[in-house]
Design a protein around this motif. Structure first.
Motif, PDB file in Angstrom:
ATOM      1  N   MET A 133       0.552  10.399   8.659  1.00 20.13           N
ATOM      2  CA  MET A 133       0.744   8.946   8.585  1.00 20.13           C
ATOM      3  C   MET A 133       0.117   8.428   7.295  1.00 20.13           C
ATOM      4  O   MET A 133      -0.998   8.802   6.956  1.00 20.13           O
ATOM      5  CB  MET A 133       0.095   8.251   9.780  1.00 20.13           C
ATOM      6  CG  MET A 133       0.293   6.748   9.783  1.00 20.13           C
ATOM      7  SD  MET A 133      -0.625   5.863  11.081  1.00 20.13           S
ATOM      8  CE  MET A 133       0.158   6.476  12.543  1.00 20.13           C
ATOM      9  N   ASP A 134       0.858   7.578   6.605  1.00 16.23           N
ATOM     10  CA  ASP A 134       0.371   6.936   5.386  1.00 16.23           C
ATOM     11  C   ASP A 134       0.392   5.429   5.597  1.00 16.23           C
ATOM     12  O   ASP A 134       1.312   4.900   6.224  1.00 16.23           O
ATOM     13  CB  ASP A 134       1.248   7.277   4.180  1.00 16.23           C
ATOM     14  CG  ASP A 134       1.279   8.764   3.889  1.00 16.23           C
ATOM     15  OD1 ASP A 134       0.208   9.382   3.879  1.00 16.23           O
ATOM     16  OD2 ASP A 134       2.384   9.300   3.679  1.00 16.23           O
ATOM     17  N   ILE A 135      -0.596   4.757   5.047  1.00 14.67           N
ATOM     18  CA  ILE A 135      -0.684   3.307   5.147  1.00 14.67           C
ATOM     19  C   ILE A 135      -1.240   2.769   3.826  1.00 14.67           C
ATOM     20  O   ILE A 135      -2.053   3.425   3.188  1.00 14.67           O
ATOM     21  CB  ILE A 135      -1.577   2.877   6.341  1.00 14.67           C
ATOM     22  CG1 ILE A 135      -1.614   1.364   6.492  1.00 14.67           C
ATOM     23  CG2 ILE A 135      -2.956   3.463   6.238  1.00 14.67           C
ATOM     24  CD1 ILE A 135      -2.317   0.875   7.763  1.00 14.67           C
ATOM     25  N   ALA A 136      -0.752   1.604   3.439  1.00 13.68           N
ATOM     26  CA  ALA A 136      -1.260   0.959   2.231  1.00 13.68           C
ATOM     27  C   ALA A 136      -1.409  -0.531   2.491  1.00 13.68           C
ATOM     28  O   ALA A 136      -0.601  -1.137   3.195  1.00 13.68           O
ATOM     29  CB  ALA A 136      -0.321   1.197   1.053  1.00 13.68           C
ATOM     30  N   VAL A 137      -2.461  -1.080   1.929  1.00 15.18           N
ATOM     31  CA  VAL A 137      -2.699  -2.518   2.025  1.00 15.18           C
ATOM     32  C   VAL A 137      -2.596  -3.121   0.629  1.00 15.18           C
ATOM     33  O   VAL A 137      -2.567  -2.396  -0.371  1.00 15.18           O
ATOM     34  CB  VAL A 137      -4.080  -2.844   2.656  1.00 15.18           C
ATOM     35  CG1 VAL A 137      -4.171  -2.311   4.081  1.00 15.18           C
ATOM     36  CG2 VAL A 137      -5.220  -2.312   1.806  1.00 15.18           C
ATOM     37  N   GLU A 138      -2.547  -4.426   0.571  1.00 17.56           N
ATOM     38  CA  GLU A 138      -2.491  -5.121  -0.710  1.00 17.56           C
ATOM     39  C   GLU A 138      -3.728  -4.783  -1.546  1.00 17.56           C
ATOM     40  O   GLU A 138      -4.800  -4.554  -1.004  1.00 17.56           O
ATOM     41  CB  GLU A 138      -2.424  -6.634  -0.485  1.00 17.56           C
ATOM     42  CG  GLU A 138      -1.178  -7.071   0.252  1.00 17.56           C
ATOM     43  CD  GLU A 138      -1.246  -8.527   0.680  1.00 17.56           C
ATOM     44  OE1 GLU A 138      -0.358  -9.289   0.277  1.00 17.56           O
ATOM     45  OE2 GLU A 138      -2.193  -8.887   1.410  1.00 17.56           O
ATOM     46  N   GLU A 139      -3.543  -4.797  -2.855  1.00 19.93           N
ATOM     47  CA  GLU A 139      -4.644  -4.488  -3.765  1.00 19.93           C
ATOM     48  C   GLU A 139      -5.726  -5.553  -3.749  1.00 19.93           C
ATOM     49  O   GLU A 139      -6.870  -5.285  -4.083  1.00 19.93           O
ATOM     50  CB  GLU A 139      -4.126  -4.367  -5.197  1.00 19.93           C
ATOM     51  CG  GLU A 139      -3.236  -3.186  -5.432  1.00 19.93           C
ATOM     52  CD  GLU A 139      -2.740  -3.154  -6.858  1.00 19.93           C
ATOM     53  OE1 GLU A 139      -3.591  -3.044  -7.766  1.00 19.93           O
ATOM     54  OE2 GLU A 139      -1.520  -3.240  -7.062  1.00 19.93           O
ATOM     55  N   ARG A 140      -5.346  -6.767  -3.412  1.00 17.20           N
ATOM     56  CA  ARG A 140      -6.276  -7.900  -3.429  1.00 17.20           C
ATOM     57  C   ARG A 140      -6.232  -8.619  -2.083  1.00 17.20           C
ATOM     58  O   ARG A 140      -5.275  -8.480  -1.337  1.00 17.20           O
ATOM     59  CB  ARG A 140      -5.894  -8.879  -4.537  1.00 17.20           C
ATOM     60  CG  ARG A 140      -6.076  -8.292  -5.935  1.00 17.20           C
ATOM     61  CD  ARG A 140      -5.570  -9.223  -7.025  1.00 17.20           C
ATOM     62  NE  ARG A 140      -5.597  -8.586  -8.320  1.00 17.20           N
ATOM     63  CZ  ARG A 140      -4.668  -7.750  -8.772  1.00 17.20           C
ATOM     64  NH1 ARG A 140      -3.638  -7.440  -8.033  1.00 17.20           N
ATOM     65  NH2 ARG A 140      -4.781  -7.222  -9.978  1.00 17.20           N
ATOM     66  N   ALA A 141      -7.249  -9.416  -1.831  1.00 17.27           N
ATOM     67  CA  ALA A 141      -7.303 -10.186  -0.584  1.00 17.27           C
ATOM     68  C   ALA A 141      -6.018 -10.984  -0.426  1.00 17.27           C
ATOM     69  O   ALA A 141      -5.471 -11.449  -1.412  1.00 17.27           O
ATOM     70  CB  ALA A 141      -8.520 -11.103  -0.610  1.00 17.27           C
ATOM     71  N   PRO A 142      -5.492 -11.060   0.761  1.00 19.27           N
ATOM     72  CA  PRO A 142      -6.121 -10.813   2.056  1.00 19.27           C
ATOM     73  C   PRO A 142      -5.954  -9.389   2.595  1.00 19.27           C
ATOM     74  O   PRO A 142      -6.236  -9.139   3.751  1.00 19.27           O
ATOM     75  CB  PRO A 142      -5.443 -11.818   2.964  1.00 19.27           C
ATOM     76  CG  PRO A 142      -4.058 -11.956   2.418  1.00 19.27           C
ATOM     77  CD  PRO A 142      -4.211 -11.789   0.922  1.00 19.27           C
TER      78      PRO A 142
END
Length: 157
Positions: A133-142
């Motif tokens: 499983m791979d997951i990525a979030v935004e580089e900056r808030a939020p």
């Protein structure tokens, strides 16, 4: 880049959730530079971002818990607008239920460490198979989830 929920066949049909918007890449070469030895691009590592890393861990745990059926699927506010356009909460719930039904109960077998704070790769060891499983979030808030990939399972030896 378009995203989709797409089934893959890996022994059995299994839902593979591919919700990838354009992932920023830290190693993209600049095609506008002149060719030659002096033009060799040097990969730029992003600076560590502890807040992004914490958000990634939090989102992964919430998604993993929902995949296991222990909690509800995280709210739409935890995902980017583009992600929400591609998959509704009900679709996520269906995919998670299908994955769980196909491979059984899971636990986290490992995590591949990355120099990029906002991208994580995990290996789930389930009753019937291993599931990457791979997951990525935004580089900056939020730091909302913008990419989630549940890869096809592979059988245990």
């Amino acid at each position: 880049m378009n995203s989709a929920i797409h089934p893959f066949k890996a022994g059995k049909w299994m839902a593979a959730l591919v919700l990838a918007t354009a992932l920023p890449t830290a190693f993209a070469a600049d095609n506008n530079k002149a060719a030659g030895p002096a033009a060799t691009p040097t990969p730029q590592q992003p600076l560590p971002n502890p807040a992004a890393e914490q958000a990634l861990k939090k989102h992964f745990q919430a998604i993993f818990s929902a995949l296991e059926g222990k909690t509800a699927v995280p709210d739409a506010k935890n995902f980017t607008e583009e992600f929400n356009k591609q998959a509704s909460s009900d679709q996520l719930k269906q995919v998670f239920a299908q994955v769980h039904q196909t491979v059984g109960d899971c636990h986290i077998a490992g995590q591949m460490r990355s120099p990029i704070s906002y991208i994580g790769s995990y290996l789930l060891q389930c009753d019937k198979a291993f599931v990457p499983m791979d997951i990525a979030v935004e580089e900056r808030a939020p730091y909302r989830v913008h990419s989630l990939l549940i890869r096809p399972s592979y059988n245990k030896p």
